[in-house]
Design an enzyme around this catalytic site. Structure first.
Site, PDB file in Angstrom:
ATOM      1  N   ASP A  33     -29.484  -9.996  -1.650  1.00  0.00           N
ATOM      2  CA  ASP A  33     -29.017  -8.622  -2.019  1.00  0.00           C
ATOM      3  C   ASP A  33     -29.949  -7.872  -2.650  1.00  0.00           C
ATOM      4  O   ASP A  33     -31.138  -8.152  -2.398  1.00  0.00           O
ATOM      5  CB  ASP A  33     -27.634  -8.760  -3.054  1.00  0.00           C
ATOM      6  N   HIS A  72     -31.992  -6.405  -0.289  1.00  0.00           N
ATOM      7  CA  HIS A  72     -31.624  -5.102  -0.056  1.00  0.00           C
ATOM      8  C   HIS A  72     -32.262  -3.946  -0.782  1.00  0.00           C
ATOM      9  O   HIS A  72     -31.967  -2.916  -1.300  1.00  0.00           O
ATOM     10  CB  HIS A  72     -30.196  -4.971  -0.500  1.00  0.00           C
TER      11      HIS A  72
END
Length: 451
Positions: free
Chosen positions: A257, A280
């Site tokens: 993430d 991310h």
């Protein structure tokens, strides 16, 4: 250096990280200008005069199977009560200690060092979790001052069985998400603490966030490794919430993430010499969810590498929120095969059912300089999607050179209600920014953010 990065795999990333580290020194000193107290960077645990509390002296076995929670609790209590000198709580090398969710609570009498040279193991999945303690946090540090968590050891979150819960993203049939209990724990959480130092540790495979700070002040993170697979859901590397004066330096983060996420109340955050892989990206937000106020200011990101990631440098806000993001700078960043190298998204939404709203978090004074590398042309290299009613203002770009990976056709940048300027010729050409200032911005859109 670009030639070095062009090779695939994790080894080139580590080599690059080491090269950059060798070219920089004194990063922690920059925190002095941001209000952090001087902190030693010596990674040794103690001298002979320092009271040392070895967890094995309090009954910890360290075989990786026996529950050592009670022993850690007793050792912490003894070390925390020392008055004459700063104490050391010692987790020795060569042993693996399984502990359940545990709160290490202060205030302690003096500055305390938690020296982890062995392995700390979380329980193996939800069925092994002791819900009497905490369902969504593992190692909790509360109300501490001048505290150091350091060592050459490993903090192992044992997250695999948590990631496979049916409520996690893409675990259901055809990539759907199934309903069900999904309170996965954060590996390490600090809250209501100040003068915190973390260095030297490896934190891996957290069930959810690896390292989280809430309501803290004066935090130094230096020379740590965070590692979990690319498809591990919600495993943010470092999460900063309501926390001010933070330095994140010389670290390697690979996860599933956000590499680093900064949400409301994050202020005076300095990020340098960090390498992010299959993440991310470095994200400010999401902000303003459920029409809430969000305030973020004075964020500096420099000398960063992002590889094989969904996003690079991202600001994301929900419609309907209020508050502001201001004073953000991104400088000297290399991206390698990143889908969205530069992105401001004020239409952030988990589903397709989000509606347009009048209010928005006001984004202004964001600077991008010396951003280079390659991007995946499924998305444009630069994407500025700002609110219909509250534009983004004072976006500046200089020395941007982003080209498609593997020789694909270059995608044009996207802008919507974004005001700013380019200070040099950039690649790809950015002609969609609006010049000057908008004629009007809804008064009170920043809603008196204070820090």
């Amino acid at each position: 250096m670009e030639a070095l990065l062009s090779a695939r795999g994790f080894l080139p990333l580590i080599i690059l990280f080491c090269v950059i580290s060798s070219l920089r020194d004194g990063n922690a000193a920059r925190l002095m200008g941001k209000g952090l107290s001087d902190q030693k960077l010596d990674n040794s645990s103690s001298d002979k005069s320092t009271p040392t509390f070895n967890v094995q002296s309090y009954g910890a076995v360290g075989d990786g199977v026996t529950d050592d929670t009670e022993a850690f609790q007793s050792a912490w209590k003894a070390a925390c009560e020392v008055e004459s000198a700063s104490a050391v709580l010692e987790v020795p090398q060569g042993y693996s200690f399984m502990i359940q969710s545990l709160m290490f609570s202060g205030p302690c009498k003096c500055g305390l060092t938690f020296q982890v040279d062995g392995v700390l193991l979380a329980p193996d999945g939800p069925k092994s979790w002791n819900k009497q303690n905490s369902e969504n946090q593992w190692l909790i540090f509360y109300k501490l001052q001048d505290f150091t968590l350091q060592g050459q050891g490993i903090i192992e979150g044992n997250g695999e069985k948590w990631w496979e819960l049916p409520c996690k993203p893409h675990r259901g049939p055809n990539g759907t998400t199934l309903k069900g209990p999904c309170l996965s724990p954060t590996a390490i959480r600090f809250f209501d603490s100040s003068g915190i130092t973390l260095r030297g540790l490896t934190i891996r495979n957290s069930p959810q966030f690896h390292l989280r700070f809430d309501g803290c002040k004066s935090v130094l993170i230096d020379n740590i490794v965070i590692n979990s697979p690319a498809l591990s859901p919600n495993t943010d590397g470092i999460h900063v919430s309501g926390t001010q004066f933070v330095g994140i330096y010389n670290s390697l983060i690979s996860n599933g993430d956000d590499c680093i996420s900064i949400v409301s109340g994050g202020a005076n955050v300095d990020i340098q010499n960090v390498t992010c892989a299959h993440s991310h990206g470095i994200s400010i937000g999401g902000l303003g969810n459920h029409d809430s106020q969000a305030c973020v200011t004075n964020i500096s990101v420099s000398d960063v590498v992002l590889r094989n990631s969904d996003n690079g440098l991202r600001i994301k806000t929900w419609q309907g929120g209020h508050g502001s993001v201001s004073g953000v700078s991104f400088d000297n960043v290399y991206v390698d095969n990143v889908r969205n190298p530069i992105i401001i998204d004020q239409y952030y939404c988990f589903t397709k059912g989000c509606h347009n709203k009048t209010n928005a978090v006001f984004v202004s004074n964001v600077d991008y300089s010396n951003i280079r590398g390659t991007y995946d042309v499924r998305s444009p290299a630069m994407h500025f999607a700002c609110s219909d009613s509250i534009p983004c203002t004072n976006i500046t770009l200089a020395d941007i050179h982003l080209v498609p990976a593997e020789g694909q056709m270059m995608a044009s940048p996207f802008c919507w209600n974004a005001y700013g300027a380019t200070q040099t010729l950039i690649v790809p050409p950015l002609t969609c920014l609006l010049e000057g200032q908008p004629q009007s911005i809804i008064q009170g859109s920043s809603d008196a953010c204070s820090y």
